[in-house]
Design a protein around this motif. Structure first.
Motif, PDB file in Angstrom:
ATOM      1  N   LEU A 188      78.488  71.499  38.071  1.00 19.43           N
ATOM      2  CA  LEU A 188      78.155  71.028  39.756  1.00 19.43           C
ATOM      3  C   LEU A 188      79.007  69.536  38.934  1.00 19.43           C
ATOM      4  CD1 LEU A 188      77.656  69.640  42.169  1.00 19.43           C
ATOM      5  CD2 LEU A 188      75.519  69.140  41.177  1.00 19.43           C
ATOM      6  N   ALA A 189      78.753  68.840  37.593  1.00 24.08           N
ATOM      7  CA  ALA A 189      78.893  68.092  36.865  1.00 24.08           C
ATOM      8  C   ALA A 189      80.800  67.975  36.529  1.00 24.08           C
ATOM      9  CB  ALA A 189      78.243  67.229  35.549  1.00 24.08           C
ATOM     10  N   ARG A 190      81.115  69.062  37.157  1.00 27.90           N
ATOM     11  CA  ARG A 190      82.797  69.055  37.862  1.00 27.90           C
ATOM     12  C   ARG A 190      83.267  69.213  39.054  1.00 27.90           C
ATOM     13  NH1 ARG A 190      83.567  65.994  32.951  1.00 27.90           N
ATOM     14  NH2 ARG A 190      82.415  67.599  31.164  1.00 27.90           N
ATOM     15  N   SER A 191      82.453  70.301  39.612  1.00 23.70           N
ATOM     16  CA  SER A 191      82.914  70.261  40.822  1.00 23.70           C
ATOM     17  C   SER A 191      82.431  69.102  41.344  1.00 23.70           C
ATOM     18  CB  SER A 191      82.695  71.323  41.167  1.00 23.70           C
ATOM     19  OG  SER A 191      81.143  71.644  41.316  1.00 23.70           O
ATOM     20  N   GLY A 192      80.714  68.904  41.851  1.00 24.20           N
ATOM     21  CA  GLY A 192      80.967  67.671  42.477  1.00 24.20           C
ATOM     22  C   GLY A 192      80.333  66.650  41.942  1.00 24.20           C
ATOM     23  N   VAL A 193      79.298  66.478  41.961  1.00 26.43           N
ATOM     24  CA  VAL A 193      78.704  65.022  41.164  1.00 26.43           C
ATOM     25  C   VAL A 193      77.426  65.285  41.010  1.00 26.43           C
ATOM     26  CG1 VAL A 193      77.581  62.577  41.770  1.00 26.43           C
ATOM     27  CG2 VAL A 193      80.085  63.756  43.323  1.00 26.43           C
ATOM     28  N   LEU A 194      76.957  65.583  39.982  1.00 29.25           N
ATOM     29  CA  LEU A 194      75.761  65.574  39.098  1.00 29.25           C
ATOM     30  C   LEU A 194      75.251  63.952  38.850  1.00 29.25           C
ATOM     31  CD1 LEU A 194      73.910  67.132  37.793  1.00 29.25           C
ATOM     32  CD2 LEU A 194      74.927  67.515  35.754  1.00 29.25           C
ATOM     33  N   LEU A 195      74.498  63.650  39.044  1.00 27.33           N
ATOM     34  CA  LEU A 195      74.013  62.339  38.864  1.00 27.33           C
ATOM     35  C   LEU A 195      72.357  62.071  37.928  1.00 27.33           C
ATOM     36  CD1 LEU A 195      73.068  60.744  42.856  1.00 27.33           C
ATOM     37  CD2 LEU A 195      75.243  60.286  40.638  1.00 27.33           C
ATOM     38  N   ASP A 196      72.589  61.746  36.618  1.00 30.78           N
ATOM     39  CA  ASP A 196      71.177  60.985  35.766  1.00 30.78           C
ATOM     40  C   ASP A 196      70.184  59.970  36.188  1.00 30.78           C
ATOM     41  OD1 ASP A 196      70.359  60.350  33.923  1.00 30.78           O
ATOM     42  OD2 ASP A 196      72.022  61.905  32.128  1.00 30.78           O
ATOM     43  N   ALA A 197      68.952  60.192  36.373  1.00 31.21           N
ATOM     44  CA  ALA A 197      68.049  59.237  37.287  1.00 31.21           C
ATOM     45  C   ALA A 197      67.705  58.630  36.455  1.00 31.21           C
ATOM     46  CB  ALA A 197      67.683  60.336  37.823  1.00 31.21           C
ATOM     47  N   ARG A 198      68.144  58.830  34.942  1.00 27.82           N
ATOM     48  CA  ARG A 198      67.734  58.326  33.868  1.00 27.82           C
ATOM     49  C   ARG A 198      67.657  56.741  33.785  1.00 27.82           C
ATOM     50  NH1 ARG A 198      68.542  61.294  28.551  1.00 27.82           N
ATOM     51  NH2 ARG A 198      70.563  60.951  29.835  1.00 27.82           N
ATOM     52  N   ALA A 199      67.063  55.899  33.070  1.00 29.09           N
ATOM     53  CA  ALA A 199      67.514  54.506  32.093  1.00 29.09           C
ATOM     54  C   ALA A 199      69.029  54.453  31.973  1.00 29.09           C
ATOM     55  CB  ALA A 199      67.033  54.054  31.325  1.00 29.09           C
ATOM     56  N   PRO A 200      69.559  53.991  32.175  1.00 29.69           N
ATOM     57  CA  PRO A 200      71.063  54.010  31.712  1.00 29.69           C
ATOM     58  C   PRO A 200      71.761  53.710  30.073  1.00 29.69           C
ATOM     59  CG  PRO A 200      70.834  52.110  33.341  1.00 29.69           C
ATOM     60  CD  PRO A 200      69.265  52.786  32.832  1.00 29.69           C
ATOM     61  N   GLU A 201      70.288  53.106  29.353  1.00 32.27           N
ATOM     62  CA  GLU A 201      70.446  52.847  27.861  1.00 32.27           C
ATOM     63  C   GLU A 201      70.409  54.642  27.624  1.00 32.27           C
ATOM     64  OE1 GLU A 201      66.647  51.425  28.708  1.00 32.27           O
ATOM     65  OE2 GLU A 201      69.141  51.246  29.961  1.00 32.27           O
ATOM     66  N   ARG A 202      69.051  55.220  28.080  1.00 33.35           N
ATOM     67  CA  ARG A 202      69.084  57.510  27.318  1.00 33.35           C
ATOM     68  C   ARG A 202      70.648  57.788  27.903  1.00 33.35           C
ATOM     69  NH1 ARG A 202      63.971  59.845  29.686  1.00 33.35           N
ATOM     70  NH2 ARG A 202      64.349  60.885  27.699  1.00 33.35           N
ATOM     71  N   TYR A 203      71.038  57.493  29.259  1.00 32.10           N
ATOM     72  CA  TYR A 203      71.993  57.889  29.949  1.00 32.10           C
ATOM     73  C   TYR A 203      73.572  57.725  28.443  1.00 32.10           C
ATOM     74  CZ  TYR A 203      77.070  59.101  31.818  1.00 32.10           C
ATOM     75  OH  TYR A 203      77.812  59.027  32.560  1.00 32.10           O
ATOM     76  N   ARG A 204      73.596  56.654  27.948  1.00 32.87           N
ATOM     77  CA  ARG A 204      74.545  56.091  26.804  1.00 32.87           C
ATOM     78  C   ARG A 204      74.068  56.894  25.694  1.00 32.87           C
ATOM     79  NH1 ARG A 204      74.339  51.060  30.032  1.00 32.87           N
ATOM     80  NH2 ARG A 204      72.968  50.451  28.534  1.00 32.87           N
TER      81      ARG A 204
ATOM     82  N   ALA B 199      79.643  61.719  52.216  1.00 32.06           N
ATOM     83  CA  ALA B 199      79.606  63.014  53.166  1.00 32.06           C
ATOM     84  C   ALA B 199      80.227  64.464  52.819  1.00 32.06           C
ATOM     85  CB  ALA B 199      79.901  62.342  54.875  1.00 32.06           C
ATOM     86  N   GLY B 200      79.590  64.890  52.688  1.00 32.81           N
ATOM     87  CA  GLY B 200      80.544  66.306  52.263  1.00 32.81           C
ATOM     88  C   GLY B 200      80.621  67.024  50.695  1.00 32.81           C
ATOM     89  N   THR B 201      80.020  66.097  50.107  1.00 27.36           N
ATOM     90  CA  THR B 201      79.882  66.038  48.341  1.00 27.36           C
ATOM     91  C   THR B 201      78.990  66.579  47.924  1.00 27.36           C
ATOM     92  OG1 THR B 201      81.044  64.093  48.483  1.00 27.36           O
ATOM     93  CG2 THR B 201      80.061  64.872  46.498  1.00 27.36           C
ATOM     94  N   GLU B 202      79.158  67.784  47.360  1.00 29.76           N
ATOM     95  CA  GLU B 202      77.574  68.810  46.726  1.00 29.76           C
ATOM     96  C   GLU B 202      77.011  67.785  45.574  1.00 29.76           C
ATOM     97  OE1 GLU B 202      76.919  72.689  44.611  1.00 29.76           O
ATOM     98  OE2 GLU B 202      78.791  72.225  44.947  1.00 29.76           O
ATOM     99  N   VAL B 203      75.931  67.426  46.134  1.00 34.33           N
ATOM    100  CA  VAL B 203      75.686  67.010  44.813  1.00 34.33           C
ATOM    101  C   VAL B 203      74.191  67.107  43.676  1.00 34.33           C
ATOM    102  CG1 VAL B 203      74.543  64.121  44.257  1.00 34.33           C
ATOM    103  CG2 VAL B 203      76.411  65.010  46.416  1.00 34.33           C
ATOM    104  N   GLY B 204      73.900  66.561  43.304  1.00 27.92           N
ATOM    105  CA  GLY B 204      72.968  67.759  42.460  1.00 27.92           C
ATOM    106  C   GLY B 204      72.277  66.636  41.529  1.00 27.92           C
ATOM    107  N   VAL B 205      71.109  66.530  41.017  1.00 28.98           N
ATOM    108  CA  VAL B 205      69.904  65.097  40.036  1.00 28.98           C
ATOM    109  C   VAL B 205      69.544  65.743  38.744  1.00 28.98           C
ATOM    110  CG1 VAL B 205      68.550  65.447  41.832  1.00 28.98           C
ATOM    111  CG2 VAL B 205      68.697  63.575  40.220  1.00 28.98           C
ATOM    112  N   TYR B 206      69.189  65.111  37.823  1.00 31.05           N
ATOM    113  CA  TYR B 206      68.720  65.230  36.669  1.00 31.05           C
ATOM    114  C   TYR B 206      67.714  64.420  36.282  1.00 31.05           C
ATOM    115  CZ  TYR B 206      72.013  64.233  33.255  1.00 31.05           C
ATOM    116  OH  TYR B 206      73.083  63.682  32.018  1.00 31.05           O
ATOM    117  N   CYS B 207      66.685  63.933  35.486  1.00 31.46           N
ATOM    118  CA  CYS B 207      66.161  63.090  34.853  1.00 31.46           C
ATOM    119  C   CYS B 207      65.745  63.772  33.425  1.00 31.46           C
ATOM    120  CB  CYS B 207      65.128  62.827  35.627  1.00 31.46           C
ATOM    121  SG  CYS B 207      63.907  64.327  35.610  1.00 31.46           S
ATOM    122  N   GLY B 208      64.712  63.453  33.081  1.00 31.22           N
ATOM    123  CA  GLY B 208      64.800  63.673  32.092  1.00 31.22           C
ATOM    124  C   GLY B 208      63.266  65.551  31.678  1.00 31.22           C
ATOM    125  N   SER B 209      62.360  64.973  33.042  1.00 31.88           N
ATOM    126  CA  SER B 209      61.767  66.710  32.471  1.00 31.88           C
ATOM    127  C   SER B 209      61.605  66.783  34.107  1.00 31.88           C
ATOM    128  CB  SER B 209      60.357  65.972  32.154  1.00 31.88           C
ATOM    129  OG  SER B 209      60.244  65.364  32.626  1.00 31.88           O
TER     130      SER B 209
END
Length: 275
Positions: free
Chosen positions: A158-174, A222-232
């Protein structure tokens, strides 16, 4: 159904003919157990739910907060008085993560009337009580699958075909810091979308239109397949509430980063770019 409820509306419903079941899900990562705070004072009628014991399985290869055993989860909800036709309101006293986890699990398990108290306990101006209620046993029988769920493989896709959002703090994402999990960084292709930007200074969710604009700027239109993840899989549920307010039905990667990093063969991206 609106996934949130204001404190004023909650007070009115509690005084009405069909008051909702209240779940107190106070939880703080690395902090004291929420039961002591609950015992010191909670919204009248609220039942304490233990996130670690009742909303998650023990940590392991599936992450720090794997999905709970369905039998354990169902028993906890029935103990709290949850029935199939009974509205439920969840709350906590911090970022809203614990309340959102309970909300997501109930929705995923087939309950159609669940809301999160917007702003949490801090928004409640009514009385508190210290005595735990003794609700009538509910009849809720979980039927998992009502909300979409991602595995590690489908999250990567999904990170390639749609949008996968990382909900963690920006510094952890980086990948600049990683205070909890063994590897720093993010799933390649994921977009940084910290939960802190879903709420105002009082911890209340931003209006739906502003949330929609926020997610559109991150590629979720609208119409985008969206997923989300975080730490746990806990703060990711909070992001799912915000996404539903914005008009999406997001898929949650419940294992999240804590599961992803269990497999050393899985790729890791660092820096501000998706990778």
């Amino acid at each position: 159904m609106n996934p949130i409820i204001s404190a004023d509306d909650l007070a009115a419903e509690l005084a009405g003919e069909q008051p909702p079941v209240l779940l107190d899900v106070r939880y703080q990562l690395g902090g004291p157990h929420g039961r002591d705070a609950y015992d010191a004072g909670h919204i009248p009628g609220a039942v304490f739910i233990d996130l670690d014991a009742e909303l998650a399985s023990p940590p392991g290869i599936d992450g720090r907060h794997p999905l709970p055993d369905v039998g354990v989860f169902g028993a906890a909800m029935r103990r709290a008085g949850v029935s199939a036709g009974t509205p439920v309101v969840t709350y906590d006293a911090a970022q809203g993560w614990g309340a959102a986890r309970a909300w997501w699990l109930l929705r995923w398990a087939g309950h159609g009337s669940v809301r999160v108290l917007d702003g949490g306990l801090a928004a409640w101006e009514g009385p508190l009580e210290s005595k735990a209620p003794e609700p009538t046993e509910g009849d809720f029988a979980p039927e998992p699958g009502a909300l979409p769920l991602l595995t590690a493989d489908s999250a990567a896709a999904l990170a390639r075909s749609g949008v996968l959002l990382d909900a963690r703090a920006p510094e952890r994402y980086r990948g600049e810091v990683e205070p909890i999990d063994p590897v720093a960084g993010h799933i390649p292709g994921a977009v940084s979308a910290p939960t802190s930007e879903n709420v105002d200074e009082h911890g209340r969710f931003l209006p739906a239109a502003r949330l929609a604009s926020r997610f559109a700027a991150l590629g979720a239109e609208a119409g985008t397949e969206v997923g989300v993840y975080c730490g746990s899989g806990v703060s990711g549920a909070h992001q799912a509430v915000a996404l539903e307010l914005a008009g999406f039905t997001p898929a949650l990667y419940a294992g999240s980063w804590s599961q992803w990093t269990q497999d050393p063969a899985r790729p890791v991206a660092t820096g501000p770019d998706r990778g």
